[in-house]
Design a protein around this motif. Structure first.
Motif, PDB file in Angstrom:
ATOM      1  N   ALA A  72      25.204  38.479  35.036  1.00 25.65           N
ATOM      2  CA  ALA A  72      24.797  39.042  33.844  1.00 25.65           C
ATOM      3  C   ALA A  72      23.055  39.872  34.022  1.00 25.65           C
ATOM      4  CB  ALA A  72      23.761  38.003  33.537  1.00 25.65           C
ATOM      5  N   PHE A  73      22.908  40.475  35.075  1.00 22.61           N
ATOM      6  CA  PHE A  73      22.229  40.913  35.530  1.00 22.61           C
ATOM      7  C   PHE A  73      21.637  42.538  34.962  1.00 22.61           C
ATOM      8  CE2 PHE A  73      19.762  39.786  39.282  1.00 22.61           C
ATOM      9  CZ  PHE A  73      19.862  38.357  39.655  1.00 22.61           C
ATOM     10  N   GLU A  74      20.317  42.443  34.180  1.00 25.11           N
ATOM     11  CA  GLU A  74      20.416  43.793  33.726  1.00 25.11           C
ATOM     12  C   GLU A  74      20.507  45.272  34.466  1.00 25.11           C
ATOM     13  OE1 GLU A  74      17.437  46.294  30.259  1.00 25.11           O
ATOM     14  OE2 GLU A  74      17.379  44.338  31.424  1.00 25.11           O
ATOM     15  N   GLU A  75      21.869  46.148  34.197  1.00 26.77           N
ATOM     16  CA  GLU A  75      21.767  47.537  35.101  1.00 26.77           C
ATOM     17  C   GLU A  75      20.630  48.592  35.032  1.00 26.77           C
ATOM     18  OE1 GLU A  75      25.146  50.706  35.471  1.00 26.77           O
ATOM     19  OE2 GLU A  75      25.669  49.509  34.682  1.00 26.77           O
ATOM     20  N   GLN A  76      20.334  48.691  36.187  1.00 30.52           N
ATOM     21  CA  GLN A  76      19.137  49.248  36.738  1.00 30.52           C
ATOM     22  C   GLN A  76      19.498  50.653  37.006  1.00 30.52           C
ATOM     23  OE1 GLN A  76      16.550  48.745  35.339  1.00 30.52           O
ATOM     24  NE2 GLN A  76      16.765  46.038  35.121  1.00 30.52           N
ATOM     25  N   ASP A  77      18.952  52.375  37.046  1.00 33.15           N
ATOM     26  CA  ASP A  77      19.773  53.506  37.130  1.00 33.15           C
ATOM     27  C   ASP A  77      18.775  53.627  38.833  1.00 33.15           C
ATOM     28  OD1 ASP A  77      21.171  54.059  35.099  1.00 33.15           O
ATOM     29  OD2 ASP A  77      19.391  54.478  33.392  1.00 33.15           O
ATOM     30  N   GLU A  78      17.872  53.901  38.724  1.00 31.44           N
ATOM     31  CA  GLU A  78      17.135  53.068  40.253  1.00 31.44           C
ATOM     32  C   GLU A  78      15.776  51.806  40.336  1.00 31.44           C
ATOM     33  OE1 GLU A  78      13.156  55.959  38.681  1.00 31.44           O
ATOM     34  OE2 GLU A  78      14.517  57.443  39.180  1.00 31.44           O
ATOM     35  N   PRO A  79      15.189  52.374  42.059  1.00 29.61           N
ATOM     36  CA  PRO A  79      14.614  50.956  41.927  1.00 29.61           C
ATOM     37  C   PRO A  79      13.433  51.039  40.839  1.00 29.61           C
ATOM     38  CG  PRO A  79      15.338  51.754  44.154  1.00 29.61           C
ATOM     39  CD  PRO A  79      15.853  53.216  42.404  1.00 29.61           C
ATOM     40  N   HIS A  80      13.265  49.895  40.830  1.00 28.18           N
ATOM     41  CA  HIS A  80      11.808  49.802  39.734  1.00 28.18           C
ATOM     42  C   HIS A  80      10.556  50.418  40.766  1.00 28.18           C
ATOM     43  CE1 HIS A  80       8.830  47.596  37.521  1.00 28.18           C
ATOM     44  NE2 HIS A  80       7.831  47.178  38.807  1.00 28.18           N
ATOM     45  N   TYR A  81      10.522  49.537  41.996  1.00 23.72           N
ATOM     46  CA  TYR A  81       9.888  50.271  42.652  1.00 23.72           C
ATOM     47  C   TYR A  81      10.192  50.734  44.980  1.00 23.72           C
ATOM     48  CZ  TYR A  81       5.312  48.708  45.405  1.00 23.72           C
ATOM     49  OH  TYR A  81       4.043  48.859  45.901  1.00 23.72           O
ATOM     50  N   GLY A  82       9.358  51.123  44.951  1.00 21.56           N
ATOM     51  CA  GLY A  82       9.496  52.051  46.163  1.00 21.56           C
ATOM     52  C   GLY A  82      10.956  53.242  46.358  1.00 21.56           C
ATOM     53  N   SER A  83      11.630  52.842  47.792  1.00 24.14           N
ATOM     54  CA  SER A  83      12.679  54.421  47.457  1.00 24.14           C
ATOM     55  C   SER A  83      13.983  53.866  47.519  1.00 24.14           C
ATOM     56  CB  SER A  83      12.446  54.877  49.363  1.00 24.14           C
ATOM     57  OG  SER A  83      11.703  55.772  49.272  1.00 24.14           O
ATOM     58  N   GLU A  93      30.714  42.996  45.828  1.00 25.30           N
ATOM     59  CA  GLU A  93      29.851  44.112  45.444  1.00 25.30           C
ATOM     60  C   GLU A  93      28.478  43.775  45.131  1.00 25.30           C
ATOM     61  OE1 GLU A  93      31.206  48.299  45.942  1.00 25.30           O
ATOM     62  OE2 GLU A  93      33.999  46.687  45.402  1.00 25.30           O
ATOM     63  N   ILE A  94      27.374  44.216  45.308  1.00 26.58           N
ATOM     64  CA  ILE A  94      26.244  44.237  44.688  1.00 26.58           C
ATOM     65  C   ILE A  94      25.610  45.871  44.584  1.00 26.58           C
ATOM     66  CG2 ILE A  94      25.377  41.649  44.884  1.00 26.58           C
ATOM     67  CD1 ILE A  94      23.460  44.415  46.882  1.00 26.58           C
ATOM     68  N   ASP A  95      24.152  45.740  43.333  1.00 34.34           N
ATOM     69  CA  ASP A  95      23.244  47.053  43.491  1.00 34.34           C
ATOM     70  C   ASP A  95      22.527  47.359  43.641  1.00 34.34           C
ATOM     71  OD1 ASP A  95      23.681  49.932  42.752  1.00 34.34           O
ATOM     72  OD2 ASP A  95      22.306  49.106  40.920  1.00 34.34           O
ATOM     73  N   TYR A  96      22.355  47.628  44.562  1.00 35.89           N
ATOM     74  CA  TYR A  96      20.286  47.140  44.941  1.00 35.89           C
ATOM     75  C   TYR A  96      19.234  47.187  43.664  1.00 35.89           C
ATOM     76  CZ  TYR A  96      15.821  48.384  47.542  1.00 35.89           C
ATOM     77  OH  TYR A  96      14.566  48.076  47.957  1.00 35.89           O
ATOM     78  N   ALA A  97      19.239  48.667  43.170  1.00 38.91           N
ATOM     79  CA  ALA A  97      18.136  48.799  42.386  1.00 38.91           C
ATOM     80  C   ALA A  97      18.403  47.714  41.174  1.00 38.91           C
ATOM     81  CB  ALA A  97      18.582  50.242  41.382  1.00 38.91           C
ATOM     82  N   THR A  98      19.840  47.190  40.390  1.00 39.06           N
ATOM     83  CA  THR A  98      20.322  45.841  39.769  1.00 39.06           C
ATOM     84  C   THR A  98      19.455  44.733  40.421  1.00 39.06           C
ATOM     85  OG1 THR A  98      21.769  47.211  38.511  1.00 39.06           O
ATOM     86  CG2 THR A  98      21.512  45.471  38.347  1.00 39.06           C
ATOM     87  N   HIS A  99      19.830  44.278  41.226  1.00 33.87           N
ATOM     88  CA  HIS A  99      19.854  43.019  41.427  1.00 33.87           C
ATOM     89  C   HIS A  99      18.693  42.767  42.705  1.00 33.87           C
ATOM     90  CE1 HIS A  99      24.386  42.911  41.306  1.00 33.87           C
ATOM     91  NE2 HIS A  99      24.045  42.562  40.247  1.00 33.87           N
ATOM     92  N   TRP A 100      17.606  43.310  42.874  1.00 33.78           N
ATOM     93  CA  TRP A 100      16.901  43.981  43.610  1.00 33.78           C
ATOM     94  C   TRP A 100      15.280  44.096  42.911  1.00 33.78           C
ATOM     95  CZ3 TRP A 100      20.441  41.509  46.663  1.00 33.78           C
ATOM     96  CH2 TRP A 100      20.519  40.986  47.404  1.00 33.78           C
ATOM     97  N   HIS A 101      16.051  44.316  41.235  1.00 32.67           N
ATOM     98  CA  HIS A 101      15.045  44.212  40.584  1.00 32.67           C
ATOM     99  C   HIS A 101      13.396  43.634  40.251  1.00 32.67           C
ATOM    100  CE1 HIS A 101      12.941  46.027  36.622  1.00 32.67           C
ATOM    101  NE2 HIS A 101      12.860  45.400  36.799  1.00 32.67           N
ATOM    102  N   ASP A 102      14.210  42.260  40.153  1.00 32.91           N
ATOM    103  CA  ASP A 102      12.983  41.061  39.939  1.00 32.91           C
ATOM    104  C   ASP A 102      12.155  41.087  41.395  1.00 32.91           C
ATOM    105  OD1 ASP A 102      13.680  40.863  37.510  1.00 32.91           O
ATOM    106  OD2 ASP A 102      14.706  39.492  37.573  1.00 32.91           O
ATOM    107  N   ILE A 103      13.101  41.005  42.298  1.00 33.40           N
ATOM    108  CA  ILE A 103      12.102  41.124  44.150  1.00 33.40           C
ATOM    109  C   ILE A 103      11.244  42.133  43.774  1.00 33.40           C
ATOM    110  CG2 ILE A 103      12.839  41.547  46.198  1.00 33.40           C
ATOM    111  CD1 ILE A 103      14.698  39.686  44.157  1.00 33.40           C
ATOM    112  N   LEU A 104      11.721  43.399  43.968  1.00 40.62           N
ATOM    113  CA  LEU A 104      11.107  44.625  44.045  1.00 40.62           C
ATOM    114  C   LEU A 104       9.496  44.507  42.668  1.00 40.62           C
ATOM    115  CD1 LEU A 104      13.794  47.743  43.761  1.00 40.62           C
ATOM    116  CD2 LEU A 104      12.395  46.741  45.625  1.00 40.62           C
TER     117      LEU A 104
END
Length: 387
Positions: A94-105, A359-370
Motif C-alpha cells: 500500500a505504500f504510495e509510489e515515489q518517483d525519487e527519494p524525498h531527501y538526499g541522493s 523486491e523493494i523500491d528505495y524512494a517509495t518504501h523509505w519515503h517516511d524514513i527520509l
C-alpha cells in the motif's frame, strides 16, 4: 518459482570487520535468570497464571486487543500473542509510489568503466546486534546461494556499529549488507548502496515502533506520560530506536525527547529493552521485532513490559549491494535472495519465520524514513551523523 534450498555444510566464512565508530553501550543491572520455584506445584501454578494473563504484570486491567482497532496500553506478551509484532504484506503493497527519494541522493549509477570493482571475495555483513556471533552461522544458506549465483566466494563479517558497516561499504571492504532501517539512507548516500530487498513471510512484513515502559510504572500509560521520565534510546542512527521517536513524539504527542524526558543512548534494541526490564530506565522507544526476539529467547518476561503506543508498520532491514559491482554479479546477488525459499532455515526461524525476500523500491518504501531524517536535520552525507 522459489528454488529448493538444500541443507548446507558449515564452512569457514566468518571474520571480524572493523570500521570507524561503535555503538554506545552501558552496563545493565540485574540478573537475566529467574529464581528456582519452591516446588513443582508452584511452578505449574505460575505457568497457568501467566497463560491466563494473571501474572506479576497483570494485563486483565487493559482492554481486549483488536488487531484491526488496537487500543493501548497492552502488555508486550499480548501483542506477541496477537501477531501485532509485524505488519502485513498488504501494508507494504500500500505504500504510495515515489518517483525519487524525498531527501538526499538517489541510487548511485556507474558513470565509467573505471568505477567498476571486481573483488576476489564478496564480503557480507548483517546489521549490527549486541551479539553478532549469534547470527554467524545462520546466514550460511544465503552465502552459499550467493556463491552459486555469482561464481564468487562470499564471506560473512561481524560489524559492531551502523557506522562501521556503512564505512566498510564506502571503502569497498563490504559488498553486500543488510542495513538497518535508519542506516539505509546513509548507506545509499555515503557508500553507494543499492537496497533491493526486504525479508518477509507469506503474511508478515515490516516492524513497528513501540513506546514501552515497565508494568510497575502504573502511571505511565501513554507517550504523553513520558514527560519528566528518564528514557533509554537506541543507537543515534537507529530509525525506531531514536530518529523516528524524535520526529513523531513531538509532532503527535507534544513530547520532545531530551527536552521533555531525558535520553541516554544505550546501544542496540536489546540493550534498550533490557534497561527498561531491569528498570535502569523508565521509558523507551523500540523496534517491535527486535525486542520480541529478546523475549522469545527468555531474556525478558514480556508480561512485565507495557506497550503504551505503536506506529503503523515500517519496512525492515534492507538487503543491499554496492552500486559498482559488475552487473552480472549484482544480478546474481538478487537471484540468491529473491529466487530461493529460506523457510526451512535457522535464519528464517530467528526472524519471525520470514523465509523469503521481496523486491523493494528505495524512494517509495523509505519515503517516511527520509521524511524523518529531514525532520531531524540529519546530514546524510556526513558520516558523523551516523553516530
Amino acid at each position: 518459482m522459489a528454488r529448493d534450498n538444500r541443507p548446507h555444510c558449515s564452512i569457514c566464512r566468518r571474520k571480524v570487520l572493523l570500521g570507524t565508530g561503535a555503538a554506545v553501550t552501558t552496563g545493565l543491572a540485574g540478573c537475566l535468570g529467574d529464581d528456582d520455584p519452591a516446588d513443582d506445584d508452584t511452578a505449574d501454578d505460575s505457568a497457568d497464571d501467566a497463560a491466563n494473563g494473571d501474572d506479576a504484570g497483570g494485563d486483565d486491567e487493559f482492554e481486549d486487543f483488536d488487531l484491526d482497532d488496537p487500543v493501548f496500553p497492552q502488555t508486550m506478551q499480548t501483542l506477541i500473542d496477537e501477531g501485532f509484532v509485524t505488519g502485513r504484506m498488504e501494508d507494504i503493497d500500500a505504500f504510495e509510489e515515489q518517483d525519487e527519494p524525498h531527501y538526499g541522493s538517489d541510487i548511485r549509477e556507474v558513470e565509467g568503466e573505471d568505477e567498476i570493482i571486481e573483488p576476489s571475495t564478496l564480503q557480507f555483513a548483517l546489521t549490527p546486534t549486541e551479539d553478532p556471533a549469534l547470527y554467524a552461522d545462520m546466514v550460511d544458506p544465503i552465502l552459499e546461494n550467493i556463491e552459486e549465483e555469482t561464481g564468487y566466494p562470499c564471506e560473512n563479517n561481524m560489524v559492531d556499529s551502523y557506522a562501521a558497516q556503512v564505512e566498510a561499504m564506502r571503502a569497498d571492504q563490504l559488498h553486500i549488507a543488510g542495513f538497518s532501517t535508519g542506516a539505509v539512507p546513509f548507506a545509499v548516500n555515503l557508500a553507494g548502496a543499492v537496497p533491493f530487498s526486504i525479508q518477509v513471510s507469506e503474511d508478515d512484513a515490516g516492524y513497528r515502533l513501540w513506546a514501552i515502559t515497565h508494568m510497575d510504572h502504573e502511571d505511565i500509560n501513554s507517550v504523553e506520560d513520558f514527560a519528566g521520565r528518564n528514557g533509554a534510546h537506541g543507537d543515534p542512527a537507529s530509525n525506531s530506536g531514536n530518529l523516528m521517536p524524535r520526529a513523531l513524539f513531538d509532532e503527535e504527542f507534544g513530547v520532545e525527547p531530551e527536552e521533555d524526558y531525558s535520553v541516554e543512548h544505550v546501544g542496540d534494541h536489546e540493550n534498550v529493552i533490557l534497561s527498561v526490564y531491569h528498570q535502569d530506565y523508565e521509558v523507551a522507544p523500540v523496534c517491535s521485532t527486535c525486542v520480541a526476539r529478546v523475549a522469545e529467547r527468555g531474556d525478558v518476561d514480556a508480561n512485565d513490559i507495557k506497550v503504551v503506543w505503536s506506529s503503523d508498520p515500517i519496512p525492515t532491514t534492507a538487503f543491499s549491494y554496492k552500486y559498482n559491482l559488475p552487473e552480472d554479479v549484482q544480478e546474481g546477488i538478487e537471484r540468491a535472495f529473491l529466487e530461493y525459499d529460506y523457510y526451512d532455515t535457522e535464519f528464517a526461524e530467528e526472524f519471525e519465520g520470514r523465509g523469503e525476500f521481496i523486491e523493494i523500491d528505495y524512494a517509495t518504501h523509505w519515503h517516511d524514513i527520509l521524511v524523518t531524517h529531514e525532520d531531524n536535520d540529519i546530514d546524510l552525507d556526513d558520516p558523523a551523523d551516523i553516530d
